[in-house]
Design a protein around this motif. Structure first.
Motif, mmCIF file in Angstrom:
data_model
loop_
_atom_site.group_PDB
_atom_site.id
_atom_site.type_symbol
_atom_site.label_atom_id
_atom_site.label_comp_id
_atom_site.label_asym_id
_atom_site.label_seq_id
_atom_site.Cartn_x
_atom_site.Cartn_y
_atom_site.Cartn_z
ATOM 1 N N SER A 1 -4.964 0.902 2.750
ATOM 2 C CA SER A 1 -4.504 2.274 2.545
ATOM 3 C C SER A 1 -5.636 3.273 2.778
ATOM 4 C CB SER A 1 -3.959 2.439 1.126
ATOM 5 O OG SER A 1 -3.681 3.792 0.840
ATOM 6 N N PHE A 2 -5.275 4.454 3.248
ATOM 7 C CA PHE A 2 -6.276 5.516 3.434
ATOM 8 C C PHE A 2 -6.857 5.978 2.096
ATOM 9 C CE2 PHE A 2 -2.325 7.827 2.734
ATOM 10 C CZ PHE A 2 -2.703 8.873 1.925
ATOM 11 N N TRP B 1 -7.943 3.943 -0.249
ATOM 12 C CA TRP B 1 -8.871 2.955 -0.808
ATOM 13 C C TRP B 1 -10.319 3.476 -0.832
ATOM 14 C CZ3 TRP B 1 -8.408 -0.942 -3.895
ATOM 15 C CH2 TRP B 1 -9.472 -1.826 -4.056
ATOM 16 N N ARG B 2 -10.704 4.253 0.187
ATOM 17 C CA ARG B 2 -12.091 4.737 0.251
ATOM 18 C C ARG B 2 -12.405 5.746 -0.855
ATOM 19 N NH1 ARG B 2 -9.486 7.157 4.623
ATOM 20 N NH2 ARG B 2 -9.405 9.453 4.601
ATOM 21 N N HIS B 3 -11.353 6.277 -1.502
ATOM 22 C CA HIS B 3 -11.558 7.245 -2.584
ATOM 23 C C HIS B 3 -11.560 6.587 -3.961
ATOM 24 C CE1 HIS B 3 -11.030 10.420 0.357
ATOM 25 N NE2 HIS B 3 -9.839 9.946 0.693
ATOM 26 N N ARG C 1 0.817 -1.219 0.000
ATOM 27 C CA ARG C 1 0.000 0.000 0.000
ATOM 28 C C ARG C 1 0.853 1.273 0.000
ATOM 29 N NH1 ARG C 1 -0.061 2.281 5.023
ATOM 30 N NH2 ARG C 1 0.573 0.957 6.774
ATOM 31 N N LYS D 1 -6.058 -2.411 0.205
ATOM 32 C CA LYS D 1 -7.326 -2.100 0.873
ATOM 33 C C LYS D 1 -7.112 -1.487 2.250
ATOM 34 C CE LYS D 1 -10.437 -5.297 -1.491
ATOM 35 N NZ LYS D 1 -11.457 -6.355 -1.333
ATOM 36 N N HIS E 1 -12.778 4.437 -7.131
ATOM 37 C CA HIS E 1 -13.993 4.023 -7.846
ATOM 38 C C HIS E 1 -13.784 2.609 -8.380
ATOM 39 C CE1 HIS E 1 -17.602 4.239 -10.223
ATOM 40 N NE2 HIS E 1 -16.931 4.049 -11.352
ATOM 41 N N LYS E 2 -14.725 1.707 -8.055
ATOM 42 C CA LYS E 2 -14.558 0.297 -8.414
ATOM 43 C C LYS E 2 -15.361 -0.075 -9.659
ATOM 44 C CE LYS E 2 -13.509 0.295 -3.814
ATOM 45 N NZ LYS E 2 -13.796 1.402 -2.872
#
Length: 540
Positions: free
Chosen positions: A295-296, A298-300, A241, A293, A302-303
């Protein structure tokens, strides 16, 4: 060099010469150049003869200068070093600007070829591939930037989609960079390189709190990253990460933009069901902590997801469809494990289970004494095992079945710190087999498949490349590449010094950077394409 000069062309000699300069550190490189400069320049002289048949020509300083230019370009491409740093004369050139070289590498594509490739392959996109393809292009065209993760299980056409995206962007005379976590994966991408090579990621990622890529403003690599519209990172799930976070910090700095990835679009592609980051001597918790996943960032992200298996779709094979679904269930953890042992039971219709290692070897390599000279047959099959001990034993057993004389190469092992020589005698060093290192006693036959353990000359000779032994000389192995973009080419592999990074002390092994490749570890098989693959799970 003397052995290779008797049997090979000047172009391949130059490749070998640069590899020796970069990996072996000869004590007197200028003397080495003076001894072999005519052999290295022979093809240039021959070309001059063809262009001027009426003249009697001999080697000239201009010819040697042209050879030095070729050597310098090769050294810069492989390791970012010029000839002056390697102890050789600096060639005279008119356009030696490294900035230009870096930009040309990412922009010198034939637009007509790219247009033909795009036109031929865009209609072949499956519905989920087209949805992902259009979504990524839309983000690029809107200059929205950000990070996209393409979740692509095996067989869903991830590489096909990525190469089409690269062609689309480059066909518009825009810059797109393709990188991968391993050299083998990078060779499958058009213009692909490893993430560490292209982005100068630090090797000590885990030892820095906020690592940065080793790229300064004003140099060629920085200019390319400032102008690029798309960065593709294949097999990103194998990366730590910290590598993703280092890239984000670097791009924000170079592009002067505080948005994610400095406003560029970063496409991550991979499958978390496959190999995660390898943490030496780490636990499962360490691997999960190093995963992207965690990493900070990951929440940003787009999947996007690819679901349709291309092989099943194109062939209409019901059995293949069932197998693909079982693989996904296995990767998603849907097969219930035994609460006592933690092991799962493989369904009876999932694969063919054999009762002995001999049957396993015969099923993968039937009639090997007759077929081993068929490179196509050899490169499409292998036995996989989770541990190196099993791999080594199987390799030696299968090689014994080949005809011919066995040649044994002994390594030269020494401690880096001379003061530790008494504590670690040579016999002890010889007994060590660290991961990713060749054995002290390397036993080979002509015709045996081997795998390269170091990046020597990417993309021709990279870590994971499989080759077939063609000739065994005292100081050089001649081999034919079985995989990659130069499949079928003959290459030279020299002995090089290697230092393992997972030992409590430093020692150096001078040996050919190869291992037998009838069998390979499951980690090494990542990125390989095999038609016949059996797995030895005696020791899971």
């Amino acid at each position: 060099m003397a052995e290779a000069a008797t049997v090979q062309s000047s172009a391949r000699l130059r490749n070998l010469f640069v590899i020796l300069l970069l990996t072996c550190g000869p004590s007197n490189p200028r003397q080495l150049w003076e001894s072999y400069k005519e052999s290295l320049t022979e093809d240039i002289l021959i070309q001059a003869h063809r262009e001027n048949p009426e003249l009697v020509l001999d080697y000239t300083p201009d010819m040697f200068n042209q050879t030095l230019i070729i050597l310098q370009d090769k050294a810069l491409g492989m390791a970012g070093k010029d000839l002056k740093q390697l102890g050789l004369p600096t060639p005279q050139r008119t356009l030696g600007d490294r900035l230009t070289r870096e930009i040309l590498r990412e922009t010198s594509y034939n637009l007509n070829d790219l247009n033909e490739y795009k036109s031929a392959n865009e209609p072949l996109l499956l519905p989920d591939q087209r949805a992902a393809y259009n979504a990524i292009l839309d983000r690029i065209n809107r200059k929205a930037g950000g990070i996209i993760f393409l979740d692509a299980p095996d067989g869903t056409g991830k590489t096909f989609v990525i190469n089409l995206l690269l062609a689309k962007i480059r066909q518009q005379s825009k810059t797109a960079i393709a990188v991968a976590s391993s050299e083998i994966a990078a060779t499958l991408l058009h213009g692909g390189r490893t993430a560490h090579s292209a982005l100068k990621l630090p090797l000590n990622l885990t030892q820095c709190e906020a690592p940065l890529c080793n790229i300064s403003k004003g140099i060629g690599e920085a200019k390319v990253l400032q102008e690029c519209k798309l960065i593709v990172w294949d097999e990103c799930t194998m990366a730590h990460r910290q590598a993703l976070e280092a890239r984000d910090r670097t791009l924000q700095d170079l592009r002067g933009n505080g948005k994610l990835m400095g406003g560029a679009v970063l496409l991550l592609a991979g499958d978390f069901r496959q190999t995660l980051p390898v943490i030496p001597k780490g636990t499962m918790a360490d691997e999960l902590k190093a995963c992207l996943k965690a990493s900070f960032l990951w929440r940003h992200i787009h999947k996007l997801k690819l679901k349709i298996n291309m092989r099943v779709h194109l062939q209409g094979d019901v059995a293949a469809s069932q197998f693909a679904q079982q693989l996904l269930s296995l990767g998603d953890g849907k097969i219930v494990a035994d609460p006592t042992t933690g092991l799962i039971t493989i369904p009876n219709n999932f694969c063919n289970i054999v009762d002995s290692i001999e049957t396993l070897k015969t099923s993968v390599f039937p009639d090997i004494r007759r077929c081993f000279n068929d490179h196509k047959w050899l490169c499409e099959r292998a036995i996989l095992a989770p541990k190196n001990d099993s791999v080594n034993a199987i390799n030696l057993q299968i090689q014994q079945q080949l005809p011919g004389v066995v040649i044994s190469y002994k390594s030269i092992d020494t401690v880096v710190d001379i003061d530790q020589a008494v504590q670690y005698p040579t016999e002890f060093l010889n007994s060590l087999e660290p991961s990713g290192m060749p054995p002290h006693s390397l036993v080979l036959k002509v015709g045996s498949p081997i795998m390269l353990l170091r990046n020597l000359d990417a993309p021709t000779l990279c870590n994971g490349t499989r080759l077939c032994v063609k000739g065994l000389m005292p100081h050089v192995i001649e081999a034919t590449t079985l995989t990659g973009c130069t499949k079928g080419e003959d290459v030279f592999i020299p002995r090089i010094p290697m230092v393992p990074n997972d030992m409590p002390f430093e020692f150096k092994r001078l040996q050919f950077p190869v291992r037998l490749a009838f069998a390979m570890s499951i980690n090494k098989a990542q990125g390989q394409s095999l038609k016949v693959a059996d797995i030895n799970l005696e020791t899971p």
